[in-house]
Design a protein around this motif. Structure first.
Motif, PDB file in Angstrom:
ATOM      1  N   GLU A  39     -30.972  -2.389   8.630  1.00 56.85           N
ATOM      2  CA  GLU A  39     -30.384  -2.386   7.286  1.00 56.85           C
ATOM      3  C   GLU A  39     -30.310  -3.813   6.736  1.00 56.85           C
ATOM      4  OE1 GLU A  39     -26.636  -0.014   5.809  1.00 56.85           O
ATOM      5  OE2 GLU A  39     -25.974  -1.931   6.652  1.00 56.85           O
ATOM      6  N   THR A  40     -30.810  -3.999   5.520  1.00 54.26           N
ATOM      7  CA  THR A  40     -30.680  -5.264   4.796  1.00 54.26           C
ATOM      8  C   THR A  40     -30.223  -4.948   3.383  1.00 54.26           C
ATOM      9  OG1 THR A  40     -32.419  -6.362   6.090  1.00 54.26           O
ATOM     10  CG2 THR A  40     -31.844  -7.327   3.969  1.00 54.26           C
ATOM     11  N   LEU A  41     -29.083  -5.502   2.999  1.00 55.67           N
ATOM     12  CA  LEU A  41     -28.500  -5.238   1.688  1.00 55.67           C
ATOM     13  C   LEU A  41     -28.423  -6.542   0.902  1.00 55.67           C
ATOM     14  CD1 LEU A  41     -25.536  -2.972   2.889  1.00 55.67           C
ATOM     15  CD2 LEU A  41     -27.754  -2.223   2.014  1.00 55.67           C
ATOM     16  N   SER A  42     -28.829  -6.493  -0.370  1.00 57.14           N
ATOM     17  CA  SER A  42     -28.819  -7.674  -1.232  1.00 57.14           C
ATOM     18  C   SER A  42     -27.795  -7.496  -2.348  1.00 57.14           C
ATOM     19  CB  SER A  42     -30.204  -7.915  -1.829  1.00 57.14           C
ATOM     20  OG  SER A  42     -31.148  -8.179  -0.801  1.00 57.14           O
ATOM     21  N   TYR A  43     -27.153  -8.600  -2.721  1.00 56.78           N
ATOM     22  CA  TYR A  43     -26.046  -8.549  -3.677  1.00 56.78           C
ATOM     23  C   TYR A  43     -26.203  -9.608  -4.762  1.00 56.78           C
ATOM     24  CZ  TYR A  43     -23.796  -5.838   0.019  1.00 56.78           C
ATOM     25  OH  TYR A  43     -23.514  -4.894   0.970  1.00 56.78           O
ATOM     26  N   ASP A  44     -25.748  -9.248  -5.961  1.00 55.44           N
ATOM     27  CA  ASP A  44     -25.523 -10.223  -7.020  1.00 55.44           C
ATOM     28  C   ASP A  44     -24.070 -10.662  -6.941  1.00 55.44           C
ATOM     29  OD1 ASP A  44     -28.090 -10.245  -8.278  1.00 55.44           O
ATOM     30  OD2 ASP A  44     -27.623  -8.294  -9.163  1.00 55.44           O
ATOM     31  N   ILE A  45     -23.836 -11.963  -7.031  1.00 52.68           N
ATOM     32  CA  ILE A  45     -22.496 -12.515  -6.857  1.00 52.68           C
ATOM     33  C   ILE A  45     -22.073 -13.236  -8.126  1.00 52.68           C
ATOM     34  CG2 ILE A  45     -21.090 -14.141  -5.528  1.00 52.68           C
ATOM     35  CD1 ILE A  45     -22.925 -13.585  -3.149  1.00 52.68           C
ATOM     36  N   GLN A  74     -26.637 -15.293  -4.952  1.00 53.98           N
ATOM     37  CA  GLN A  74     -27.231 -14.153  -4.271  1.00 53.98           C
ATOM     38  C   GLN A  74     -26.641 -14.043  -2.879  1.00 53.98           C
ATOM     39  OE1 GLN A  74     -31.450 -14.838  -4.271  1.00 53.98           O
ATOM     40  NE2 GLN A  74     -31.727 -14.054  -6.352  1.00 53.98           N
ATOM     41  N   GLY A  75     -26.423 -12.806  -2.448  1.00 60.39           N
ATOM     42  CA  GLY A  75     -25.912 -12.568  -1.108  1.00 60.39           C
ATOM     43  C   GLY A  75     -26.816 -11.614  -0.353  1.00 60.39           C
ATOM     44  N   LYS A  76     -26.783 -11.714   0.958  1.00 69.86           N
ATOM     45  CA  LYS A  76     -27.571 -10.804   1.799  1.00 69.86           C
ATOM     46  C   LYS A  76     -26.789 -10.505   3.062  1.00 69.86           C
ATOM     47  CE  LYS A  76     -31.279 -12.115   4.110  1.00 69.86           C
ATOM     48  NZ  LYS A  76     -32.676 -12.537   4.431  1.00 69.86           N
ATOM     49  N   GLY A 127     -17.678  -5.731  -3.487  1.00 70.80           N
ATOM     50  CA  GLY A 127     -16.618  -6.418  -2.769  1.00 70.80           C
ATOM     51  C   GLY A 127     -16.046  -7.557  -3.592  1.00 70.80           C
ATOM     52  N   VAL A 128     -14.804  -7.890  -3.305  1.00 71.90           N
ATOM     53  CA  VAL A 128     -14.130  -9.025  -3.935  1.00 71.90           C
ATOM     54  C   VAL A 128     -13.433  -9.832  -2.849  1.00 71.90           C
ATOM     55  CG1 VAL A 128     -12.314  -9.783  -5.519  1.00 71.90           C
ATOM     56  CG2 VAL A 128     -13.763  -7.833  -6.135  1.00 71.90           C
ATOM     57  N   VAL A 129     -13.717 -11.122  -2.808  1.00 74.50           N
ATOM     58  CA  VAL A 129     -12.963 -12.046  -1.970  1.00 74.50           C
ATOM     59  C   VAL A 129     -12.013 -12.781  -2.898  1.00 74.50           C
ATOM     60  CG1 VAL A 129     -13.061 -13.950  -0.332  1.00 74.50           C
ATOM     61  CG2 VAL A 129     -14.936 -12.294  -0.424  1.00 74.50           C
ATOM     62  N   GLU A 130     -10.726 -12.600  -2.713  1.00 76.69           N
ATOM     63  CA  GLU A 130      -9.737 -13.145  -3.642  1.00 76.69           C
ATOM     64  C   GLU A 130      -9.428 -14.611  -3.349  1.00 76.69           C
ATOM     65  OE1 GLU A 130      -6.176 -10.800  -3.878  1.00 76.69           O
ATOM     66  OE2 GLU A 130      -7.111  -9.395  -5.275  1.00 76.69           O
ATOM     67  N   ASN A 131      -9.288 -15.362  -4.440  1.00 82.53           N
ATOM     68  CA  ASN A 131      -8.762 -16.736  -4.396  1.00 82.53           C
ATOM     69  C   ASN A 131      -9.538 -17.659  -3.463  1.00 82.53           C
ATOM     70  OD1 ASN A 131      -6.613 -16.076  -6.193  1.00 82.53           O
ATOM     71  ND2 ASN A 131      -5.478 -15.208  -4.477  1.00 82.53           N
ATOM     72  N   ILE A 174     -11.111 -20.940  -2.616  1.00 83.38           N
ATOM     73  CA  ILE A 174     -10.726 -22.259  -3.096  1.00 83.38           C
ATOM     74  C   ILE A 174     -11.864 -22.883  -3.895  1.00 83.38           C
ATOM     75  CG2 ILE A 174     -10.065 -24.601  -2.382  1.00 83.38           C
ATOM     76  CD1 ILE A 174      -8.723 -23.249   0.076  1.00 83.38           C
ATOM     77  N   GLY A 175     -11.575 -23.236  -5.134  1.00 79.57           N
ATOM     78  CA  GLY A 175     -12.560 -23.841  -6.021  1.00 79.57           C
ATOM     79  C   GLY A 175     -13.396 -22.862  -6.808  1.00 79.57           C
ATOM     80  N   LEU A 176     -13.357 -21.569  -6.449  1.00 81.26           N
ATOM     81  CA  LEU A 176     -14.203 -20.573  -7.112  1.00 81.26           C
ATOM     82  C   LEU A 176     -13.425 -19.404  -7.703  1.00 81.26           C
ATOM     83  CD1 LEU A 176     -17.135 -20.326  -4.510  1.00 81.26           C
ATOM     84  CD2 LEU A 176     -17.015 -21.780  -6.550  1.00 81.26           C
ATOM     85  N   GLY A 177     -12.173 -19.227  -7.326  1.00 82.13           N
ATOM     86  CA  GLY A 177     -11.405 -18.071  -7.783  1.00 82.13           C
ATOM     87  C   GLY A 177     -11.822 -16.808  -7.069  1.00 82.13           C
ATOM     88  N   ASN A 178     -11.728 -15.663  -7.746  1.00 85.89           N
ATOM     89  CA  ASN A 178     -12.160 -14.396  -7.159  1.00 85.89           C
ATOM     90  C   ASN A 178     -13.694 -14.307  -7.186  1.00 85.89           C
ATOM     91  OD1 ASN A 178      -9.489 -13.781  -6.882  1.00 85.89           O
ATOM     92  ND2 ASN A 178      -9.449 -12.182  -8.435  1.00 85.89           N
ATOM     93  N   VAL A 179     -14.275 -14.077  -6.026  1.00 84.09           N
ATOM     94  CA  VAL A 179     -15.729 -13.973  -5.913  1.00 84.09           C
ATOM     95  C   VAL A 179     -16.091 -12.501  -5.749  1.00 84.09           C
ATOM     96  CG1 VAL A 179     -17.749 -14.585  -4.551  1.00 84.09           C
ATOM     97  CG2 VAL A 179     -15.937 -16.280  -4.914  1.00 84.09           C
ATOM     98  N   ARG A 180     -16.986 -12.011  -6.635  1.00 86.64           N
ATOM     99  CA  ARG A 180     -17.352 -10.597  -6.653  1.00 86.64           C
ATOM    100  C   ARG A 180     -18.808 -10.408  -6.255  1.00 86.64           C
ATOM    101  NH1 ARG A 180     -14.163  -7.491 -10.837  1.00 86.64           N
ATOM    102  NH2 ARG A 180     -12.326  -8.760 -11.245  1.00 86.64           N
ATOM    103  N   GLY A 181     -19.047  -9.399  -5.434  1.00 82.16           N
ATOM    104  CA  GLY A 181     -20.410  -9.069  -5.047  1.00 82.16           C
ATOM    105  C   GLY A 181     -20.722  -7.623  -5.372  1.00 82.16           C
TER     106      GLY A 181
END
Length: 247
Positions: A21-27, A37-39, A231-235, A237-244
Motif C-alpha cells: 500500500e502506498t498512499l499520497s496526500y495533499d497537505i 506533499q505527503g506519502k 488527517g489533522v496534526v494540531e498546533n 510549531i511554526g505551521l499551525g494546524n497541518v491538514r492532509g
C-alpha cells in the motif's frame, strides 16, 4: 449510521492485506492550500516476517521557500512478534531543511533489542551523533508511531468501534509511554467540515516531540475502505494546524 471499519483489514492475515500500500496526500497549513506533499507506504522488509513503513512530507513552491525546503520523514522497521502483532525493530525521525551546503539535518533514532530488553536512543545534528544512550525496556513490546498505526489498522488492539479507547505502549526519550487512540462518537466530532460525517474519526494523543506540536493531538479519518484518508496534526510549531487529504 454504521461507521466501523470494513472487514478488509480484519480476519486472516490482516498485515498481508496492507503490504504494497502506498498512499499520497495533499497537505495544507496556515493560509496555504496544497503546498506540501505527503506519502505513506508499507512494504516487506529484508527478512522473513519483517516490514518497512515510511511517512514523509515535503513542502512545495512558496511554502518550500518559507520553510527552507523542509522535509519531514519517519521510517520504521518492524517484525511479527511472538504474539502475532507487529513490533518495532527501529524507528527514525528526521527533519531536513535547506539545500546544498546549507542543509540542516536533525535525526532521532530508536533501536529495540528484545533479547536484552533495551532501547538504544541516538540523536544527531547534521550527521554527527551527540547523544547515544541505552534505556531499559520496562514491559511488553513498545510500538513506535508507525508500528502502532499498522497494528491498530490490523485490529490487533481490538475491534475498531465508536466509543472505544486504546492505550498503546510506546517509547520516548524519557522511557515507556502510551499512545492513546479514541474512536469518536458523532457527537464528539469537532465542528469541522474537513471530516465527512461517515467513516471513522479517531483522536490520537501522543508525545509532542513526534510531530513537533504544542499539544500532541492528531485526528485521523478512515474512509469506507479502511484507508487513512484525511488527517489533522494540531498546533505544529511554526505551521499551525497541518491538514492532509488523500489524493
Amino acid at each position: 449510521m454504521k461507521t466501523d471499519l470494513p472487514n478488509l483489514l480484519q480476519g486472516p492475515s490482516p498485515i498481508e492485506k496492507m503490504v504494497g500500500e502506498t498512499l499520497s496526500y495533499d497537505i495544507s497549513f496556515l493560509w496555504f492550500d496544497r503546498v506540501a506533499q505527503g506519502k505513506l507506504s508499507f512494504s516487506r522488509g529484508d527478512r522473513p516476517d519483517s516490514y518497512h513503513a515510511v511517512l514523509e512530507a515535503r513542502t512545495l513552491g512558496v511554502a518550500a521557500w518559507l520553510t527552507r525546503d523542509r522535509v519531514q520523514r519517519y521510517v520504521s522497521e518492524m517484525e511479527v512478534g511472538p504474539d502475532g502483532r507487529l513490533r518495532s525493530l527501529s524507528h527514525e525521525s528526521r527533519i531536513v531543511k535547506g539545500k546544498g551546503d546549507d542543509i540542516k539535518d536533525r535525526t532521532s533514532l530508536y533501536s529495540f533489542d528484545y533479547r536484552k530488553r533495551q532501547v538504544r536512543y541516538q540523536r544527531a545534528r547534521d550527521g554527527e551523533f551527540y547523544k547515544d544512550v541505552l534505556l531499559p525496556m520496562v514491559e511488553g513490546d513498545p510500538n513506535d508511531i508507525l508500528t502502532a498505526f499498522y497494528n491498530f489498522r490490523a485490529g490487533f488492539f481490538g475491534q475498531i468501534k465508536e466509543g472505544r479507547r486504546y492505550a498503546i505502549p510506546t517509547f520516548d526519550r524519557d522511557g515507556t509511554e502510551e499512545i492513546v487512540v479514541e474512536v469518536l462518537f458523532p457527537r464528539e466530532r469537532p465542528a469541522d467540515e474537513f471530516f465527512p460525517r461517515e467513516g471513522v474519526l479517531s483522536r490520537i494523543s501522543l508525545d509532542q516531540e513526534i510531530f513537533g506540536t504544542g499539544g500532541g493531538l492528531v485526528y485521523v479519518w478512515f474512509d469506507k475502505y479502511g484507508r487513512p484518508a484525511r488527517g489533522v496534526v494540531e498546533n505544529v510549531i511554526g505551521l499551525g494546524n497541518v491538514r492532509g487529504k488523500l489524493r
